[in-house]
Design an enzyme around this catalytic site. Structure first.
Site, PDB file in Angstrom:
ATOM      1  N   ARG A  47      30.420  47.539  25.673  1.00 29.64           N
ATOM      2  CA  ARG A  47      31.196  46.301  26.730  1.00 29.64           C
ATOM      3  C   ARG A  47      31.103  47.639  27.811  1.00 29.64           C
ATOM      4  O   ARG A  47      31.188  47.728  29.352  1.00 29.64           O
ATOM      5  CB  ARG A  47      31.667  45.483  26.604  1.00 29.64           C
ATOM      6  N   HIS A  60      39.295  33.460  43.105  1.00 29.79           N
ATOM      7  CA  HIS A  60      39.938  32.860  42.943  1.00 29.79           C
ATOM      8  C   HIS A  60      40.119  31.037  43.486  1.00 29.79           C
ATOM      9  O   HIS A  60      40.931  30.491  44.162  1.00 29.79           O
ATOM     10  CB  HIS A  60      40.707  33.231  41.391  1.00 29.79           C
TER      11      HIS A  60
HETATM   12  C1  GRF Z   1      34.041  29.971  44.059  1.00 26.64           C
HETATM   13  O1  GRF Z   1      34.464  28.937  43.808  1.00 26.64           O
HETATM   14  C2  GRF Z   1      34.809  31.718  43.431  1.00 26.64           C
HETATM   15  O2  GRF Z   1      35.877  31.510  43.178  1.00 26.64           O
HETATM   16  C3  GRF Z   1      34.057  30.939  41.377  1.00 26.64           C
HETATM   17  O3  GRF Z   1      33.104  30.431  41.340  1.00 26.64           O
HETATM   18  C4  GRF Z   1      32.801  29.949  42.828  1.00 26.64           C
HETATM   19  C5  GRF Z   1      32.381  31.591  43.746  1.00 26.64           C
HETATM   20  O4  GRF Z   1      31.214  29.856  44.585  1.00 26.64           O
HETATM   21  N1  GRF Z   1      34.823  31.803  40.698  1.00 26.64           N
HETATM   22  P1  GRF Z   1      29.676  30.915  45.350  1.00 26.64           P
HETATM   23  O5  GRF Z   1      29.101  31.264  44.254  1.00 26.64           O
HETATM   24  O6  GRF Z   1      30.262  32.136  46.272  1.00 26.64           O
HETATM   25  O7  GRF Z   1      29.380  30.059  46.158  1.00 26.64           O
END
Ligand code: GRF
Length: 212
Positions: free
Chosen positions: A77, A121
């Site tokens: 990793r 997020h």
């Molecule tokens: C977003 O809601 C982000 O916060 C979450 O995954 C989604 C990604 O969407 N971690 P996209 O790939 O930008 O359409």
């Protein structure tokens, strides 16, 4: 966390994705609509932890360089983390944006990009960190949720908060309908926040992020 270095003008963005890339697309559209100089930033490359995703295809359609670093292609990793940091550094970013990038980076990456690596997020942190935020909020029965844009630190979705957007739950929401409404808010907020960070600069003192 120290003050960020003065960004070049326009700021160079490397965006990391793992999926559909609609947040990436919102950034690309903002740059195209306003021009990089007026928006204050431009996407210079897009990276991913997996091939064959719409996020990479969006970048290719925009004529941008892309790179993929899969964990399984590296012996450890830590080796993956170092390779990802190298691949990002090759594009000399001022800011790195995790836009639906579903991997936790490690020490090498943070040593190079900590303080200028932001994540979006789909919940109101510090509630519901982790990969299942939308479902966790729904299962908990919250009445409001939303999205958080924050600097990335060594924890999981735990770094200093830059901005948040609120979404009210509806009686008939399922995970998919709720996530779509969150993403509507998230895309607009990401475009606004990245532009402001790039144009106006920022300071991070402890947990408090200030944009002048
Ligand atoms: C977003 O809601 C982000 O916060 C979450 O995954 C989604 C990604 O969407 N971690 P996209 O790939 O930008 O359409």
């Amino acid at each position: 966390m120290a003050a960020a270095p003065e960004p070049a003008s326009p700021a160079r963005l490397v965006v990391l994705v793992s999926g559909s890339g609609t947040n990436l697309q919102a950034l690309l559209d903002a740059v195209a609509e306003h021009g990089a100089a007026a928006y204050g930033a431009e996407v210079v490359a897009v990276g991913a932890d997996r091939p064959d995703i719409e996020g990479l295809r969006r970048a290719e359609r925009a004529g941008l360089p892309t790179f993929v670093e899969r964990v399984r292609d590296h012996p450890t990793r830590a080796a993956w983390d170092a390779a990802l940091a190298e691949a990002v550094a090759a594009h000399r970013p001022d800011l790195v944006v995790s836009a639906g990038f579903m991997k936790i980076v490690g020490a090498d990456f943070l040593a190079r990009f900590g303080g200028r690596f932001i994540n979006t997020h789909p919940a109101l942190l510090p509630s519901f960190p982790g990969a299942h935020a939308v479902g966790d909020a729904l299962a908990h029965g919250v009445k409001v949720t939303g999205c958080t844009i924050h600097f990335v630190d060594a924890g999981i979705d735990s770094g200093p908060i830059i901005a948040q957007g609120v979404v009210e739950l509806r009686e008939d929401d399922d995970e998919s309908s709720l996530h779509e409404r969150i993403k509507d808010v998230e895309r607009r907020l990401l475009v606004e926040v990245v532009g402001r960070l790039a144009r106006d600069g920022y300071t991070v003192k402890g947990r408090k992020v200030s944009i002048p």
